[in-house]
Design a protein around this motif. Sequence first.
Motif, mmCIF file in Angstrom:
data_model
loop_
_atom_site.group_PDB
_atom_site.id
_atom_site.type_symbol
_atom_site.label_atom_id
_atom_site.label_comp_id
_atom_site.label_asym_id
_atom_site.label_seq_id
_atom_site.Cartn_x
_atom_site.Cartn_y
_atom_site.Cartn_z
ATOM 1 N N ARG A 190 79.335 -82.749 110.923
ATOM 2 C CA ARG A 190 79.894 -81.992 112.035
ATOM 3 C C ARG A 190 78.907 -81.860 113.194
ATOM 4 N NH1 ARG A 190 81.664 -76.776 108.919
ATOM 5 N NH2 ARG A 190 82.260 -78.426 107.461
ATOM 6 N N LEU A 191 77.640 -82.214 112.957
ATOM 7 C CA LEU A 191 76.650 -82.274 114.030
ATOM 8 C C LEU A 191 76.285 -83.717 114.375
ATOM 9 C CD1 LEU A 191 74.192 -79.388 113.045
ATOM 10 C CD2 LEU A 191 76.190 -79.297 114.518
ATOM 11 N N LEU A 192 76.241 -84.591 113.376
ATOM 12 C CA LEU A 192 75.894 -85.994 113.632
ATOM 13 C C LEU A 192 76.934 -86.691 114.495
ATOM 14 C CD1 LEU A 192 74.475 -87.561 110.327
ATOM 15 C CD2 LEU A 192 73.357 -87.423 112.561
ATOM 16 N N VAL A 193 78.207 -86.451 114.201
ATOM 17 C CA VAL A 193 79.270 -87.155 114.931
ATOM 18 C C VAL A 193 79.253 -86.810 116.422
ATOM 19 C CG1 VAL A 193 81.770 -87.432 115.143
ATOM 20 C CG2 VAL A 193 80.705 -87.447 112.882
ATOM 21 N N PRO A 194 79.184 -85.525 116.823
ATOM 22 C CA PRO A 194 79.092 -85.243 118.273
ATOM 23 C C PRO A 194 77.829 -85.807 118.907
ATOM 24 C CG PRO A 194 79.719 -83.276 117.052
ATOM 25 C CD PRO A 194 79.299 -84.295 116.032
ATOM 26 N N TRP A 195 76.744 -85.884 118.118
ATOM 27 C CA TRP A 195 75.489 -86.400 118.660
ATOM 28 C C TRP A 195 75.622 -87.843 119.116
ATOM 29 C CZ3 TRP A 195 72.314 -90.389 116.994
ATOM 30 C CH2 TRP A 195 71.048 -90.446 117.566
ATOM 31 N N LEU A 196 76.530 -88.614 118.533
ATOM 32 C CA LEU A 196 76.698 -90.018 118.907
ATOM 33 C C LEU A 196 77.105 -90.172 120.368
ATOM 34 C CD1 LEU A 196 78.600 -91.400 115.768
ATOM 35 C CD2 LEU A 196 76.178 -91.682 116.322
#
Length: 374
Positions: A190-196
């Motif tokens: 839930r944090l890695l995906v927006p970071w992309l």
Amino acid sequence: MAEASRTTAEPTVLSVVIPMYNEEEVLPALVSRLRPVLAGLGVEHEVVAVDDGSTDRTAELLTAFRLGWPQLRVIGLRRNSGHQAALTAGLDRAVGAYVVSIDADLQDPPEKIADMLELARAESLDIVYGIRADRASDTGFKRWTAGLYYRLVRRLAGPSVPAQAGDFRLLSRAAVDALKALPDQQRVYRLLVPWLGFPSGQVTYERAPRPAGQSKYPLGRMIRLAVDSVTGFSAAPLRIATWLGGLAFLVCLGLMVYTLSAHAFQHTVPGWTSLFIGVLFIGAVQLVCVGLLGEYVGRIYTAVQNRPTYFIGHDTAAGGQDPAVGAGTGAGDGTGNGKGNGTGTGASVPSPAGPPTGSEDAAARVAQGLRQGS
């Protein structure tokens, strides 16, 4: 062979990844809702059910359902590796052009998958988040802690993290490949995906109560998720330790001035209370700083070990290449001593053909019992 030929002729458009741990009570309801939704899409699809080392009849029921549902693919992990690790295993092995991740508890409605796919195709989006617009089914404590968590991670990781977005999302093949290339081992998607930073959209829904079974995210796991989220995406706790150290230094200076003044006026005995409080305060600050530092050292230690976060016990996928080591975790030297390259998250361990629990006859009896019960 026939299934492999059909897959080659008709590429899989959609993969639905479902991490599962002891979900035997909710599985029949999940299948009864998810299967017609996917059939109504009119696209080639697969359902990747990742059994995260369940100790109940989850694996047996999945085997039974698969007898009459060829699109169901079952991946069994050797042991319970955690929700995010099971999700990683599913993402690593899903083959669809779009991949939807959803939990098995039916609190996130499978019917929204059609809306996600339509939005992604219409607006050429790589990510579509499922946003919980209404959490009335959750307890007041759960809503309060969830709100606190999202406010914290948005402040630390940035406003790109959507509020009230869990692990119900759609990813394009490009987004999935980008996630697989990341070296992170303790992943919080839930944090890695927006970071992309990929183009994204949102689909809102009302969070429903769990129809059966118990939550697999008790308070302890929620706290662990919050700690992983904070330490994995921000160095702010270390800065907090620095500020606490500075505050403790100022307190020490004040106590030194007070001590010298008391000594000059020969009032050393009354200063014992303040000195004792100061020692306690400094000791507490030091322990907090050491604890925060230890969290980051622990993450470095885990990264240096480079151990796979999951091990595949079996995969029912027919045809295609089944690599000995999944997601680029490294290559073995033929003696059981593998050397990782630091880029992978999971490994596959050879196992006898077929599921590890029950025979086909037993699975057929289970399937017959399920049909009679319905």
